[in-house]
Write an enzyme that holds these catalytic residues in place. Structure first.
Site, PDB file in Angstrom:
ATOM      1  N   LYS A 546       0.876  -1.185   0.000  1.00 58.48           N
ATOM      2  CA  LYS A 546       0.000   0.000   0.000  1.00 58.48           C
ATOM      3  C   LYS A 546       0.900   1.216   0.000  1.00 58.48           C
ATOM      4  O   LYS A 546       2.108   1.094   0.186  1.00 58.48           O
ATOM      5  CB  LYS A 546      -0.905   0.013   1.234  1.00 58.48           C
ATOM      6  CG  LYS A 546      -0.155  -0.260   2.548  1.00 58.48           C
ATOM      7  CD  LYS A 546      -1.102  -0.406   3.730  1.00 58.48           C
ATOM      8  CE  LYS A 546      -1.741  -1.759   3.867  1.00 58.48           C
ATOM      9  NZ  LYS A 546      -3.163  -1.784   3.592  1.00 58.48           N
ATOM     10  N   ARG A 547       0.339   2.424  -0.204  1.00 52.80           N
ATOM     11  CA  ARG A 547       1.154   3.617  -0.105  1.00 52.80           C
ATOM     12  C   ARG A 547       1.843   3.689   1.251  1.00 52.80           C
ATOM     13  O   ARG A 547       1.332   3.164   2.250  1.00 52.80           O
ATOM     14  CB  ARG A 547       0.291   4.865  -0.312  1.00 52.80           C
ATOM     15  CG  ARG A 547      -0.035   5.148  -1.761  1.00 52.80           C
ATOM     16  CD  ARG A 547       1.212   5.382  -2.592  1.00 52.80           C
ATOM     17  NE  ARG A 547       1.744   6.706  -2.359  1.00 52.80           N
ATOM     18  CZ  ARG A 547       1.609   7.746  -3.183  1.00 52.80           C
ATOM     19  NH1 ARG A 547       0.968   7.583  -4.328  1.00 52.80           N
ATOM     20  NH2 ARG A 547       2.113   8.915  -2.896  1.00 52.80           N
ATOM     21  N   THR A 654      -8.680  -1.494   0.144  1.00 55.00           N
ATOM     22  CA  THR A 654      -9.225  -2.420  -0.847  1.00 55.00           C
ATOM     23  C   THR A 654      -8.242  -3.561  -1.095  1.00 55.00           C
ATOM     24  O   THR A 654      -8.651  -4.654  -1.480  1.00 55.00           O
ATOM     25  CB  THR A 654      -9.532  -1.694  -2.182  1.00 55.00           C
ATOM     26  OG1 THR A 654      -8.416  -0.854  -2.511  1.00 55.00           O
ATOM     27  CG2 THR A 654     -10.781  -0.858  -2.080  1.00 55.00           C
TER      28      THR A 654
END
Ligand code: 26V
Length: 810
Positions: A546-547, A654
Site C-alpha cells: 500500500k502507499r 481495498t
C-alpha cells in the site's frame, strides 16, 4: 456476443501487421505485436462501442482525477471471452500470449486506493451493464517510477506514453471543447433590465478527449473512459478568439500560452494525503470538470434531452472533493447558457450530483484560497459566493445566532473555499466507503452536516473487480473454484459461499495449499530476477502492500521484524517458522518521514538478509516500484495480509479485500473495511489486535497516551526503538532519528508503540496456526468463500439502487 474464430483472428492479425508496420509477423518486436493485437481487438469491438445511448437510458458519469486502470490486454480478452482463441491463434504464429501481456505498459494514472477503486468501478459498471463512464485527465506522466538508491527512494518520471500513443485509446478531435480560465467576469444590465453575464479576456485552453473502451464481462456492454489532454487552441474558434487574450500577441506570449495550456495535463500530483493548495492543481480540477460537463450537455442536446429532465437522464458522481467544481460549473451552464433561474438550476444540480468521501485525514481536506480561485475562475467564484450566501441564510433560519456553528459549516470561511462543504451542500448523496468510516463521518467529522441533512448520508462499502483480482491474476485458484462449484460465481460472487462445502475436504485443502505454493514459487522467481534476493517458497509470505504513510504503520511491521531479529540473536534456538516479509510502497516525494521509513525497511532488510546467524529464518524484501501489475503478482502468493493501520484512519482499504479473496489470512486492526471482513469471515478466522475506534477517539480527545512512559518502562520496546538511533542498523543514519522523534519526541501520534505488544501477540498466534497446515488451508479457503461480498459488482449495484437511479430509471 463478439465471436472471433482462431482463423479469422490470425488473418486479421497478419494483415494488421502489414498495414501498421509493413512487415510479416516473424519480423515484429514484442511491442509491435502488442500494438497490433490491441488494434485487432479494437476493430472487433468497434461496432459495439457505441457511446452513451443517453436517449434510451440514464447514464452515470464518474468524475475522478485518478483512474489506475492497470494493463488492459488480459482483462479485455477475459471480458470478451476470447482468451482461448487468441492464445491458440498466437501460438500457431509462434507467439506466447503471456509474454505479450507482460510488455504492455501499466498506466499509472493514480496514486493508490482512490484511483484503483475508480478503475474497479468502471469494470463493474460495464459488467453489470449500465451506461457508466469515466471522466479524467490524460496525464502525460503518471505516478513516478520508484527506484532504490542505497536503500532510499528516488523518483523517475513515468513516461508511460513513450512514443506518444497508447494503443487502447482513440482521440476524438471533433469532440474537443474549450475551457476558459482567468479574465474578467461581471454582470451587465441589458436594455430590457435583465442581467447578462460577461466573461472576457479569458485564457482559452483546448480539452482534447482520448477515449479508452471499458468492456463489460461477457455482456456486449462497452463503456468509455474519456481522458482529457490540454492543448493550445490553434484553430479558428472565431467566437472564442473575439474574447480571448493572447491570440495575436508576441512570440514570447505565444510560448507562454503554450506552456500555460500544456502544463495542465502534464503530470499527476504524487501526493495522496497532503493538500498543498497549488494553483496548477486547481487548474487541473477545473479543466477536466468543465470539459466533462460541456461534453455531457452536448450529448444531451444532441439527444434532445430537455435540461429540466437532466436528473432523469444523467447522474454525476464526484470522486472525493477533487471534482467538486462540477457543482458550480453545472450551475454556470444552467444559469448563463440555458437561462434558468437560480432555484431551478440549483434543484437540477443537486439532483444530479452525488459525492464520496474517501478520507478523514485533516491534512488531505481541500481548501482553496479565495484570492486564487477568484483570479483563476472568476465566474465560478461568483457562483460559489452565491451558494455560500444562500447557505448561510438557510443556516441562520435554522440555527439563528449560533455563529459558531454557521461559520463552521459555511462554504467560504477565513478566506478559503472548503470543497467538502460545497460537495455536501450541492449533492443529494454523501457516502463513506466502509461502515466504520461512514459512522465516523456521521458522528464525528461531519456531524453538524449529518444532523442538518441526515437523509443525504449513506454507506457504500468498497469492492474490487474480482475478474482482475481473482480470475485473471490467479487462474489456478479460479479454475479450482469452478471445478468445485461451477462457474456461476463469476457473474454472482455470492456463490463463492458454496466453497464452504469443501472446508473439511482434505483433498481440496491440499490443492488450495499447492496452488498457493505454486504462486509463491512464481513470485520468488520474480523477486530473484528483479532484486537478486533468494526467498524460500516454503516460508510464510507476509505481505504489506500500500502507499507509505505513517497511519498505515509499516513502521509497526518493521519494529516487529527487529523484535524477531533480537529474539533470534538472543536465543539461537528461538522457535520461528521461516518468514518472508514482503513490502511494496511508494512515498510521496515530499513526505520526509515516509521516505525515512523506506530507508529503514531497506536497511533492516540488508542487515537481516545477510546475517548468517538468522539462517534464513527471516527474509525482508522491499519490492521496487509497487503498482497494479506488481500487485497482480504478489497478491495470489500472499499467506498473510497486513492491514494494521491506526484504527479510525484507514477509510476502507481495498488491498485487504484482494488479499482475502486470494486466500491470505488477515492480520488487522478493526479499521476500515477490516470490520466488514471480520463480519464475513468471522473474527476467529483472522488475527485482530490493537486499540479499537472508541479508544483511539478517546485518546485523541485528551492528547494521546505517553509514549515516553511506555518506552522507559519496557525493555523490549526500548531496545527496538533505540535501534533506530544507536548505529545497530548500518546505513540508516539520520533517517533513524526522524523516526525516533516521531515515536518519542512527538508522542507517537499513530499509536505504534501502544499497539506493539498486542501486535506481537497476534503474530505469535498466527505462527501457531501456520504449524497446522490443514487448518491454515481451511481458513484460507474460508476467506475466499466469504469474499464474494467484496466484489465491486455488489458495490456498484448499491450505488445504482441507492444513489444514481430512482425507481424506473434503470
Ligand atoms: C488526496 C489528495 C490531497 C491533495 C493532493 C492530491 C491528493 C490526491 C489524492 C487524495 C486522495 C486521498 C484519499 C484516498 O485515496 N483515500 C483512500 O480511498 C480508498 C478508496 O476508497 C480507501 O480504500 C482508502 O482507505 C483511502 O485511504
Amino acid at each position: 456476443m463478439i465471436t472471433i474464430s482462431k482463423k479469422k483472428f490470425k488473418h486479421a492479425f497478419k494483415s494488421k501487421m502489414y498495414s501498421l508496420y509493413a512487415q510479416p509477423v516473424e519480423e515484429a518486436s514484442k511491442d509491435e505485436i502488442f500494438r497490433v493485437l490491441c488494434c485487432v481487438i479494437k476493430d472487433f469491438i468497434a461496432k459495439e462501442w457505441v457511446g452513451t445511448r443517453i436517449d434510451k437510458e440514464k447514464a452515470v458519469f464518474y468524475f475522478s482525477m485518478e483512474f489506475l486502470i492497470g494493463r488492459q490486454l488480459q482483462s479485455n480478452l477475459l471480458n470478451l471471452d476470447v482468451e482461448h482463441e487468441i492464445e491458440e491463434g498466437l501460438k500457431e504464429l509462434g507467439i506466447d500470449l503471456n509474454e505479450i501481456i507482460e510488455t504492455e505498459p501499466d498506466p499509472g494514472l493514480g496514486n493508490g486506493g482512490l484511483g484503483r477503486l475508480a478503475a474497479c468501478f468502471l469494470d463493474s459498471m460495464a459488467s453489470v451493464g449500465i451506461s457508466g463512464h469515466g471522466y479524467g485527465i490524460r496525464y502525460k506522466y503518471g505516478l513516478f517510477e520508484q527506484k532504490f538508491v542505497n536503500g532510499s527512494q528516488v523518483e523517475l518520471p513515468d513516461n508511460w506514453l513513450k512514443n506518444g500513443q497508447y494503443p487502447w485509446e482513440t482521440v476524438r478531435p471533433n469532440r474537443a471543447v474549450v475551457v476558459k480560465f482567468e479574465g474578467d467576469a461581471y454582470l451587465k444590465q441589458r436594455a430590457d433590465g435583465n442581467l447578462d453575464v460577461v466573461h472576457e479576456n479569458y485564457i482559452p485552453v483546448m480539452a482534447m478527449p482520448y477515449d479508452i473502451p471499458i468492456i463489460g464481462y461477457e455482456n456486449h456492454c462497452i463503456n468509455t473512459l474519456r481522458l482529457w489532454k490540454s492543448e493550445i487552441l490553434n484553430r479558428d474558434f472565431s467566437e472564442v478568439n473575439k474574447n480571448a487574450k493572447n491570440q495575436n500577441g508576441s512570440y514570447e506570449d505565444a510560448l507562454k500560452y503554450k506552456y500555460y495550456t500544456e502544463e495542465i495535463s502534464q503530470v499527476l500530483y504524487p501526493n495522496d494525503s497532503n493538500y498543498a493548495g497549488r494553483l496548477l492543481r486547481l487548474k487541473q480540477e477545473y479543466f477536466f470538470v468543465s470539459a466533462g460537463l460541456q461534453d455531457i450537455i452536448r450529448k444531451c442536446k444532441k439527444n434532445k434531452v430537455s435540461m429540466r429532465d437532466l436528473p432523469k437522464k444523467v447522474a454525476i458522481h464526484i470522486n472525493d472533493t477533487h471534482p467538486t467544481l462540477c457543482i458550480p460549473e453545472l450551475m454556470r451552464i444552467l444559469l448563463d447558457e440555458e437561462g434558468f433561474s437560480w432555484d431551478e438550476a440549483w434543484d437540477i444540480t443537486t439532483r444530479v450530483m452525488s459525492y464520496t468521501n474517501h478520507t478523514i485525514l485533516a491534512e488531505a481536506l481541500e481548501k482553496w484560497p479565495v484570492e486564487m480561485m477568484k483570479k483563476l475562475l472568476p465566474r465560478i467564484y461568483m457562483i460559489i459566493e452565491e451558494i455560500d450566501r444562500r447557505y448561510v441564510e438557510y443556516l441562520q433560519s435554522k440555527y439563528h445566532d449560533d455563529w459558531g456553528k454557521i461559520n463552521y459549516m459555511r462554504i467560504i470561511n477565513n478566506g478559503e473555499v472548503r470543497m467538502a462543504h460545497l460537495c455536501i451542500r450541492g449533492s443529494h448523496s454523501v457516502n463513506g466507503v466502509a461502515k466504520l468510516h461512514t459512522e465516523i463521518l456521521k458522528h464525528e467529522e461531519l456531524k453538524d452536516f449529518y444532523n442538518d441533512e441526515p437523509y443525504k448520508f449513506n454507506n457504500k462499502t468498497n469492492g474490487i473487480a474480482h475478474r482482475r483480482w481473482l480470475m485473471s491474476c490467479n487462474k489456478e485458484l479460479s479454475d479450482l473454484i469452478t471445478e468445485l462449484i461451477g462457474d456461476g460465481w463469476k457473474k454472482d460472487t455470492s456463490k463463492l459461499k458454496d466453497l464452504e462445502k469443501y472446508l473439511d475436504n482434505k483433498k481440496v485443502l491440499d490443492r488450495v495449499g499447492e496452488i498457493k505454493y505454486n504462486n509463491k514459487v512464481k513470485l520468488a522467481d520474480y523477486i530473484y530476477e528483479k532484486q537478486g534476493i533468494k526467498v524460500d517458497p516454503n516460508s510464510i509470505f507476509d505481505v504489506q502492500i500500500k502507499r507509505l504513510h505513517a497511519y498505515k504503520r509499516q513502521l509497526l511491521n518493521v519494529l516487529h521484524i527487529l523484535y524477531l531479529y533480537h529474539e533470534i540473536l538472543d536465543n539461537p534456538e528461538f522457535e520461528i517458522i521461516p518468514r518472508t516479509f514482503i513490502f511494496g510502497a511508494k512515498a510521496a516525494p515530499g513526505y520526509y518521514l515516509a521516505k525515512c521509513i523506506i530507508k529503514l525497511i531497506n536497511s533492516v532488510a540488508d542487515l537481516i538478509n545477510n546475517d548468517p546467524r538468522v539462517k534464513d529464518k527471516v527474509k525482508v524484501v522491499f519490492i521496487e516500484n509497487y503498482g497494479v501489475s506488481i500487485a497482480e503478482k504478489i497478491i495470489p502468493a500472499a499467506n498473510v495480509s497486513e492491514q494494521i493501520s491506526t484504527t479510525t484512519k484507514e477509510a476502507s482499504g481495498t488491498g485487504n479485500m484482494k488479499l482475502m479473496m486470494n486466500g491470505a489470512i488477515t492480520m488487522a486492526t478493526m479499521d476500515g473495511a477490516n470490520v466488514e471482513i471480520s463480519e464475513r469471515v468471522g473474527k476467529e478466522n483472522m488475527f485482530i489486535f490493537g486499540l479499537n475506534a472508541e479508544q483511539v477517539l478517546e485518546y485523541n480527545k485528551c492528547g494521546g497516551y505517553s509514549s515516553k512512559d511506555l518506552y522507559h518502562s519496557d525493555r523490549k520496546i526500548k531496545r527496538v526503538v533505540d535501534d533506530l538511533i544507536n548505529g545497530f542498523i548500518p546505513g540508516l543514519g539520520k533517517d533513524g532519528i526522524a523516526i525516533y522523534d516521531s515515536l518519542i519526541t512527538y508522542n507517537d501520534e499513530y499509536f505504534v508503540l501502544r499497539d506493539f505488544y498486542s501486535y506481537i501477540k497476534a503474530q505469535k498466534s498466527l505462527q501457531e496456526l501456520y504449524r497446522n497446515q490443514d487448518l491454515w488451508n481451511k481458513i484460507s479457503l474460508k476467506n475466499t468463500a466469504c469474499s464474494g461480498f467484496f466484489s465491486s459488482d455488489r458495490t456498484i449495484e448499491e450505488y445504482i439502487n441507492d444513489i444514481w437511479f430512482k425507481e424506473g430509471e434503470r
